[in-house]
Scaffold this active site. Structure first.
Site, short mmCIF file in Angstrom:
data_model
loop_
_atom_site.label_atom_id
_atom_site.label_comp_id
_atom_site.label_asym_id
_atom_site.label_seq_id
_atom_site.Cartn_x
_atom_site.Cartn_y
_atom_site.Cartn_z
CG ASN A 74 0.40 14.78 -19.06
OD1 ASN A 74 -0.28 15.53 -19.75
ND2 ASN A 74 0.19 14.61 -17.77
N GLY A 79 -1.80 22.42 -18.97
CA GLY A 79 -0.33 22.44 -19.07
C GLY A 79 0.28 22.96 -17.78
CB SER A 80 3.69 24.06 -17.06
OG SER A 80 3.82 25.05 -18.07
CD GLU A 104 -8.58 21.24 -15.39
OE1 GLU A 104 -7.92 20.47 -14.67
OE2 GLU A 104 -9.75 21.56 -15.13
CB CYS A 145 -1.45 16.73 -13.97
SG CYS A 145 -3.05 15.98 -14.30
CD GLU A 169 3.94 19.33 -12.32
OE1 GLU A 169 4.14 20.35 -13.02
OE2 GLU A 169 2.94 18.62 -12.45
P1 NAD Z 1 3.39 23.07 -21.16
O1 NAD Z 1 2.77 24.14 -20.33
O2 NAD Z 1 4.83 23.14 -21.44
O3 NAD Z 1 2.66 22.99 -22.60
C1 NAD Z 1 1.27 22.88 -22.73
C2 NAD Z 1 0.84 23.46 -24.07
O4 NAD Z 1 1.20 24.84 -24.10
C3 NAD Z 1 1.50 22.82 -25.29
O5 NAD Z 1 0.52 22.66 -26.31
C4 NAD Z 1 2.56 23.82 -25.71
O6 NAD Z 1 2.78 23.85 -27.09
C5 NAD Z 1 1.98 25.14 -25.25
N1 NAD Z 1 3.03 26.10 -24.84
C6 NAD Z 1 4.24 25.80 -24.29
N2 NAD Z 1 4.93 26.93 -24.02
C7 NAD Z 1 4.14 27.95 -24.42
C8 NAD Z 1 4.29 29.38 -24.42
N3 NAD Z 1 5.40 29.95 -23.96
N4 NAD Z 1 3.28 30.12 -24.90
C9 NAD Z 1 2.15 29.55 -25.37
N5 NAD Z 1 1.96 28.23 -25.42
C10 NAD Z 1 2.93 27.43 -24.94
O7 NAD Z 1 2.99 21.71 -20.43
P2 NAD Z 1 3.41 20.22 -20.84
O8 NAD Z 1 4.86 20.07 -20.60
O9 NAD Z 1 2.86 19.87 -22.16
O10 NAD Z 1 2.58 19.38 -19.76
C11 NAD Z 1 3.03 19.16 -18.48
C12 NAD Z 1 2.37 20.08 -17.47
O11 NAD Z 1 0.96 20.04 -17.61
C13 NAD Z 1 2.65 19.67 -16.05
O12 NAD Z 1 2.87 20.82 -15.26
C14 NAD Z 1 1.37 18.99 -15.63
O13 NAD Z 1 1.13 18.98 -14.23
C15 NAD Z 1 0.36 19.79 -16.34
N6 NAD Z 1 -0.87 19.02 -16.57
C16 NAD Z 1 -2.00 19.37 -15.94
C17 NAD Z 1 -3.14 18.62 -16.12
C18 NAD Z 1 -4.43 18.97 -15.44
O14 NAD Z 1 -5.43 18.37 -15.81
N7 NAD Z 1 -4.46 19.87 -14.49
C19 NAD Z 1 -3.12 17.52 -16.95
C20 NAD Z 1 -1.94 17.21 -17.60
C21 NAD Z 1 -0.82 17.96 -17.41
#
Ligand code: NAD
Length: 454
Positions: free
Chosen positions: A111, A184-185, A206, A240, A330
């Site tokens: 994002n 990430g999530s 995060e 996020c 979310e």
């Molecule tokens: P995501 O968790 O789907 O992916 C994040 C990363 O993890 C990617 O690089 C992806 O390739 C990897 N990944 C995905 N599935 C995986 C698995 N099963 N095993 C290992 N690695 C895996 O998140 P997203 O869709 O890229 O981002 C959105 C989420 O991130 C939202 O929930 C958002 O709130 C959160 N976010 C948090 C912050 C923060 O600073 N706290 C900032 C931005 C986004």
């Protein structure tokens, strides 16, 4: 894994222990980002039409500010910190040494694909680590330019990029790292934490959450609407710390909805699809998920979409049910549920329905109410009478709590996060108090006063 062996050798060469080496590489990175700032904005635009202004402000300029701050302070941050000594060890000098962990893995989301890869990377380098960055596969143009920049600036033994999706990420996670920084999530955060636990690897997670914005009956409604609209529809709601849903006092709900509509039009015009200032949903999968959430909901504004480029209009939804798809997790898109509340028990009922969110916002002109929400609820961080801005002060730690994450960073805190804090007491030899040595024959009365010596 090849890259880990290479980085292990590089770290063992002790090059990264040298602060001038770290500064030189960071300066080269700064030069490269400055030279390619427009290319970076173009790559992110290709990925999901993020407006160039938003990329410059929230991605490259944000990262450059982090770089400037780091370069300005790195000598100080990396030096051992003197702490005052205690009587029990007198005479001594007491210190905290900053030691790099070693091999750091950074896994980034899509994002803010540049900021969330580079901001932690800069700190990890500044602290003397080697780094592997795994950008998100969901934003491939950005992933490529991240690779290009890193390959141009760094020796791969020092910093490398590994591109790929879930499988690649899991392969990386199976290795033994010295630190893992994941953004990430919450769902994937759990997977990362489990993988890290196998090697006792420390982590920063995060994560996301369902961020409430509370608007009470004393709020300055027009200004509240303006600030909520900005923070929510920036990056098309894919932030996020954006508002996930609004809880508004029933007496001001209609005027807030009116003001939200007005402000959406003011920002993006009557034909929002044509606005150059509104991003697209990042992928077909995310787009379909968001459209699904709208099924059966009462729409107060917006709702139009275009499958050709994953366009979903800023959409206001009236009083969704708590068990609807929209309110179960979310949202992470341009849909804004608006829920009327009557009293503080209603607020409690909604907020306690979810894990601790990454952010919470309060719009109110009552100091007591602002204070009550801050003290009563646990959340990563937030703002009073605004949204999102807490991320912009590098003196404030940025991170979640509970389901929204573990650890916090930005500014000096990022440097400390990637450094093991090694405590050292340097003891003088010219005096050696006899108290601690056996045979223990100090009178009990004196032993019970030892607490005053710590
Ligand atoms: P995501 O968790 O789907 O992916 C994040 C990363 O993890 C990617 O690089 C992806 O390739 C990897 N990944 C995905 N599935 C995986 C698995 N099963 N095993 C290992 N690695 C895996 O998140 P997203 O869709 O890229 O981002 C959105 C989420 O991130 C939202 O929930 C958002 O709130 C959160 N976010 C948090 C912050 C923060 O600073 N706290 C900032 C931005 C986004």
């Amino acid at each position: 894994m090849d890259v880990l062996v290479k980085q292990g050798n590089f770290f063992a060469s002790k090059k990264t222990k040298n602060v001038s080496f770290r500064k030189d590489t960071l300066k080269r990175l700064q030069k490269e980002i400055l030279a390619r700032e427009d290319d970076i904005a173009e790559a992110i635009y290709q990925d999901f039409k993020k407006p160039k202004f938003e990329t410059l402000a929230a991605e490259t300029q944000f990262v450059l500010a982090e770089l400037n701050l780091t370069l300005k302070n790195i000598d100080d941050w990396a030096s051992p910190e003197r702490k005052s000594g205690t009587l029990i060890n007198w005479p001594s000098s007491d210190w905290v040494y900053k030691e790099p962990y070693g091999a750091v893995l950074i896994i980034a989301p899509w994002n803010y694909p540049f900021q969330l890869a580079f901001a932690p990377m800069i700190a990890a380098i500044a602290a003397g680590n080697t780094v592997v960055v795994k950008p998100s596969e969901v934003t491939p143009h950005t992933a490529s330019i991240i690779s290009e920049i890193i390959n141009e600036v760094f020796d791969p033994g020092h910093v490398s990029v590994v591109e790929g999706g879930v499988e690649v990420s899991q392969k990386l996670l199976a290795e033994k790292w010295d630190y893992i920084f994941f953004t990430g999530s919450t769902r994937v955060g759990r997977i990362v934490y489990e993988a890290a636990a196998k090697h006792l690897t420390p982590v920063t997670l995060e994560l996301g959450g369902k961020n409430p914005t509370i608007v009470d009956e004393t709020a300055s409604i027009n200004l509240a609407a303006k600030r909520i609209v900005w923070g929510k529809f920036l990056n098309a709601g894919q932030t996020c710390i954006a508002t996930d849903y609004i809880l508004v006092h029933k007496t001001v709900k209609d005027s807030l909805v009116g003001a939200l509509k007005q402000n959406i039009i003011k920002c993006y015009g009557e034909n929002i699809e044509k606005s150059p200032d509104f991003s697209r949903t990042v992928s077909k999968r995310h787009f379909e998920g968001l459209k699904d959430m709208l099924e059966g909901q009462e729409i107060l504004f917006g709702g139009k979409s275009n499958d050709d480029d994953n366009y979903l209009e800023p959409t206001l939804v009236n009083n969704p049910k708590l068990d609807s798809k929209l309110m179960r997790g979310e949202i992470f898109g341009p849909i804004l549920p608006i829920i009327a509340y009557t009293n503080e028990d209603d607020i409690e009922r909604y907020l306690s329905n979810y894990g601790k969110p990454l952010a919470t916002y309060v719009f109110s002109n009552r100091k007591a109410f602002q204070k009550k929400i801050i003290n009563r609820y646990s959340f990563g961080g937030g703002a009073i009478n605004d949204t999102v801005i807490q991320i912009t002060n590098k003196k404030l730690p940025f991170g979640g709590v509970g389901a929204s994450g573990i650890g916090a960073y930005h500014g000096k805190r990022s440097f400390d996060l990637f450094s093991h804090q090694k405590s050292i007491i340097k003891k003088a030899n010219w005096f050696d108090a006899p108290l601690r040595y056996p045979p223990y024959n100090l009178p009990k009365k004196i032993v019970k006063r030892i607490k005053y010596l710590f």
